[in-house]
Motif scaffolding. Structure first.
Motif, short mmCIF file in Angstrom:
data_model
loop_
_atom_site.label_atom_id
_atom_site.label_comp_id
_atom_site.label_asym_id
_atom_site.label_seq_id
_atom_site.Cartn_x
_atom_site.Cartn_y
_atom_site.Cartn_z
N GLN A 1 0.83 -1.21 0.00
CA GLN A 1 0.00 0.00 0.00
C GLN A 1 0.86 1.26 0.00
O GLN A 1 0.61 2.20 -0.74
N LEU A 2 1.89 1.27 0.86
CA LEU A 2 2.75 2.45 0.95
C LEU A 2 3.57 2.65 -0.32
O LEU A 2 3.84 3.79 -0.72
N SER A 3 3.97 1.56 -0.97
CA SER A 3 4.79 1.68 -2.18
C SER A 3 4.02 2.31 -3.33
O SER A 3 4.63 2.81 -4.28
N LYS A 4 2.70 2.32 -3.26
CA LYS A 4 1.88 2.93 -4.30
C LYS A 4 1.53 4.39 -4.00
O LYS A 4 0.91 5.05 -4.82
N ASP A 5 1.90 4.84 -2.82
CA ASP A 5 1.62 6.21 -2.41
C ASP A 5 2.88 7.04 -2.61
O ASP A 5 3.90 6.81 -1.96
N LYS A 6 2.83 8.01 -3.52
CA LYS A 6 4.04 8.79 -3.84
C LYS A 6 4.50 9.59 -2.63
O LYS A 6 5.72 9.79 -2.44
N TRP A 7 3.56 10.09 -1.81
CA TRP A 7 3.96 10.84 -0.63
C TRP A 7 4.64 9.94 0.39
O TRP A 7 5.61 10.34 1.05
N ALA A 8 4.14 8.71 0.52
CA ALA A 8 4.77 7.77 1.44
C ALA A 8 6.17 7.40 0.98
O ALA A 8 7.11 7.35 1.79
N VAL A 9 6.34 7.17 -0.32
CA VAL A 9 7.65 6.82 -0.85
C VAL A 9 8.63 7.99 -0.67
O VAL A 9 9.78 7.80 -0.25
N ALA A 10 8.15 9.20 -0.96
CA ALA A 10 9.01 10.37 -0.79
C ALA A 10 9.38 10.56 0.68
O ALA A 10 10.54 10.86 1.01
N SER A 11 8.41 10.39 1.58
CA SER A 11 8.68 10.56 3.01
C SER A 11 9.68 9.52 3.51
O SER A 11 10.62 9.85 4.25
N PHE B 1 3.93 13.14 7.03
CA PHE B 1 3.39 12.57 5.80
C PHE B 1 3.38 11.04 5.86
O PHE B 1 2.44 10.40 5.40
N LEU B 2 4.42 10.46 6.44
CA LEU B 2 4.47 9.01 6.57
C LEU B 2 3.38 8.51 7.49
O LEU B 2 2.73 7.49 7.21
N ALA B 3 3.15 9.21 8.60
CA ALA B 3 2.09 8.81 9.53
C ALA B 3 0.73 8.88 8.86
O ALA B 3 -0.11 7.97 9.02
N ASP B 4 0.48 9.93 8.09
CA ASP B 4 -0.80 10.04 7.36
C ASP B 4 -0.94 8.92 6.35
O ASP B 4 -2.04 8.34 6.18
N SER B 5 0.13 8.60 5.65
CA SER B 5 0.07 7.54 4.64
C SER B 5 -0.19 6.18 5.28
O SER B 5 -0.94 5.36 4.74
N ILE B 6 0.44 5.93 6.42
CA ILE B 6 0.20 4.66 7.13
C ILE B 6 -1.26 4.56 7.58
O ILE B 6 -1.90 3.51 7.45
#
Length: 295
Positions: free
Chosen positions: A6-16, A260-265
């Motif tokens: 799931q996180l690997s598909k989120d550009k903000w998560a990957v950037a964070s 951003f990582l916390a929001d993505s999780i």
């Protein structure tokens, strides 16, 4: 689908995660990648402008600002992560015990948590630091003392939810030991919730460490810490404002990345938020396609 997928598909998560990974790696490898000695005093370079040797210039004692920024990662983030891990571990042990066994165990442990949570967090931290004295060790101790009760409360709620699942009841009915149930069934189920609250808490802890150091209650000289660097540059903030820019940006970028990582999780673990996010992206794609057709 796993959390990582799931996180690997989120550009903000990957950037964070990329930003956080670079920051943590820089902190671990600080002795090898820092261009200069962060503690070397060179008064002839006092407030020197940036140069090829000192990319961000020098502070009021002629020390390399870039090297101090890199070494400051250890005190501003790495040790904070260690304190967070200790707080989560203590809170998880108490939260699992209270949420799983219920009854008298739950009542006693939660009353202790209520007592700890009844004290204002910042006031208690200042009191602990005031009694024990300034320093990184005392700040981290204050974090652990004040944070574990909150983690225990949140984790207990999560464990109580999963403890009522059919597979947990079946495991109890067939005589599986409590320790096995907690490790094999309860821990994997509650781990995503623990990841969410831990990733959200790291931001406030980083800001609190920097704030206490800015007030001269945290890391003491000559050690490098971002909040203390802001305090040292405060005297020349109008004549040399760039000296506050580097540590300030370091704090902002780090906190933003963890936020951003916390929001993505949270979005990855909550189906409702994930659905809303997918709908929003679909709507944006439809609007762009409509505008392209019209154009």
């Amino acid at each position: 689908m796993s959390l990582w997928n799931q996180l690997s598909k989120d550009k903000w998560a990957v950037a964070s995660m990329s930003v956080i990974g670079v920051i943590l790696l820089a902190g671990v490898l600080a002795p090898w990648i820092a261009p200069n000695d962060p503690y070397a005093v060179q008064m002839r370079l006092r407030f020197a402008s940036p140069s090829w040797e000192y990319w961000l210039g020098n502070d009021h004692l002629g020390r390399c600002i870039l090297s101090r920024i890199i070494y400051g990662i250890r005190h501003s983030i790495l040790w904070v992560l260690a304190a967070l891990a200790a707080s989560v571990l203590i809170g998880a042990l108490i939260g699992f015990a209270a949420g799983y066994f219920r009854g008298r165990t739950d009542a006693v442990l939660m009353r202790i948590c209520d007592v700890m949570l009844s004290f204002p967090g910042y006031v208690m931290m200042l009191a602990i630091v005031g009694i024990l004295g300034p320093g990184l060790e005392n700040i981290l101790l204050a974090f652990i003392v004040m944070k574990w009760a909150w983690f225990a409360r949140v984790i207990r709620t999560s464990v109580m939810q999963y403890a009522e699942m059919d597979y947990v009841r079946f495991a109890k009915a067939v005589g599986i030991r409590h320790r096995t149930i907690l490790i094999r069934h309860m821990l994997p189920a509650a781990l995503p919730d623990i990841a969410v609250i831990a990733s959200g808490s790291i931001c406030s802890m980083i800001l609190q460490v920097s704030g206490l150091s800015f007030l001269s209650l945290g890391i003491q000289a000559p050690y490098a810490e971002w909040g203390m660097m802001l305090n040292e540059a405060r005297a020349v903030m109008f004549s040399r404002p760039e000296l506050m820019l580097a540590p300030g940006l370091a704090i902002v970028i780090s906190v933003m990345a963890f936020n951003f990582l916390a929001d993505s999780i949270q979005v990855a673990l909550d189906p409702k938020l994930r659905t809303k996010s997918a709908r929003r992206r679909t709507k944006e794609a439809e609007n762009k396609a409509y505008e392209y057709v019209r154009g």
